[in-house]
Write an enzyme that holds these catalytic residues in place. Structure first.
Site: not given
Length: 341
Positions: A19, A21
């Site tokens: 991922d 953020d």
């Protein structure tokens, strides 16, 4: 530590899917250790991919952003919910069909790239509404979307993240704006494309060609749940949204395989733990006393967390129990984990 037995966690996997953020960066700053972690993976011959629910940038823009931070990335390694949503709509509707966009320019660009026509008003007869995160989205955008959906347009959300991480703390994410439209329409979107739906991770995992894929994320309700749905092992890092307290009440479908404070857990067996452990793990003992989780003993904070998960997850009860320390070492460990005020 890996599924293949001892050693470094990463040694058990050919592909690592990150991922962005809360794992690689916060808004526009790399998280400490991220640049080095990706570099070490590439140097060791591992494949790397990035899967993001943020629909405000195209894959090429994300790759440029990462490269500018010193994190090596190519556009084909970046999987975005914006591109996935555009592909879904392309498969459902004829070329040049009008799609009302609630979101950023990147989402409009992805629609054009697959032969669809982005529009901004309900009176342009859109066949669908696609809603993704965009910092400039306002009431007028939501109003047009509401009119279009009521007129019969298919409503697709790129993702439903309630928040997104920032240096100032969690900020409203696309899920918050989807919730506003859901309230106005008194219904859910017809389709949610991004995590926790498994599509992004399943697409990435095919690149590993059966050699092992590990998902690394900071959110239980998107990254980890998405990995679970895709049947993939996952590593939760505590650098973003979900913390130790969230982990203790995580439902079975959103529980990670491993937990680490940060990406050092990929390479250092002392910086990662498999969850759940046992009620007695690594020098710690956890028991339920007076409806609280009581920790005694001494050892690594992460081992205490693994022991806490073992007890907290041993029942179908998901309510948050107080966590108490029964020794000075336990108090220090719980403070490190953010579980002791």
């Amino acid at each position: 530590m890996s599924d293949s037995g001892g050693g470094r966690l990463v040694d058990g996997y050919r592909l690592v899917v990150f991922d962005l953020d809360g794992v690689i960066y916060l808004i526009d700053r790399p998280i400490p250790g991220a640049v080095e972690a990706v570099g070490r993976l590439r140097a060791g011959g591992h494949l790397v991919a990035y899967a993001t629910n943020n629909a405000s940038r195209r894959s090429s823009e994300v790759a440029d952003l990462l490269t500018g931070m010193g994190v090596s990335a190519r556009p084909e390694e970046v999987l975005t919910s914006a591109a996935a949503a555009a592909e879904v709509l392309r498969d459902r509707f004829p070329a040049d069909a009008a799609v009302l966009v609630v979101g950023a320019d990147a989402l409009r660009a992805e629609l054009r790239a697959v032969g669809l026509r982005p529009v901004s008003r309900a009176d342009e007869a859109p066949v669908a509404v696609v809603q993704g995160y965009g910092p400039q989205v306002g009431w007028a955008d939501l109003a047009e979307a509401a009119v279009a959906v009521r007129a019969g347009a298919t409503w697709v959300a790129t993702n439903t993240d309630r928040t997104l991480p920032s240096p100032r703390g969690p900020l409203p994410g696309n899920g918050a704006l989807v919730a506003a439209l859901r309230t106005a329409l008194d219904r859910d979107p017809d389709l949610v494309v991004g995590k926790p739906e498994p599509a992004l991770f399943a697409t990435a995992a095919r690149r590993a060609e059966g050699a092992g894929c590990l998902v690394v994320g900071d959110r239980l309700d998107t990254d980890i749940e998405g990995a679970c749905r895709a049947g993939l092992p996952s590593l939760l890092v505590l650098t973003g949204v979900s913390g130790a307290a969230d982990l203790l009440v995580a439902p079975p479908y959103a529980r990670p395989t491993y937990v680490a404070v940060d990406l050092a857990g990929l390479f250092d067996s002392g910086a990662v733990v498999r969850v759940p452990g046992e009620a007695v793990t690594g020098g710690w003992s956890v028991a339920v006393r007076d409806d609280a989780l009581e920790v005694s003993g001494a050892g690594r904070p992460l081992d205490a967390l693994a022991a806490l998960c073992a007890v907290a997850w041993s029942t179908t009860e998901t309510a948050q129990r107080p966590v108490r320390a029964a020794s000075p070492a336990a108090e220090r460990a719980l403070r490190d984990l953010g579980l002791f005020d």
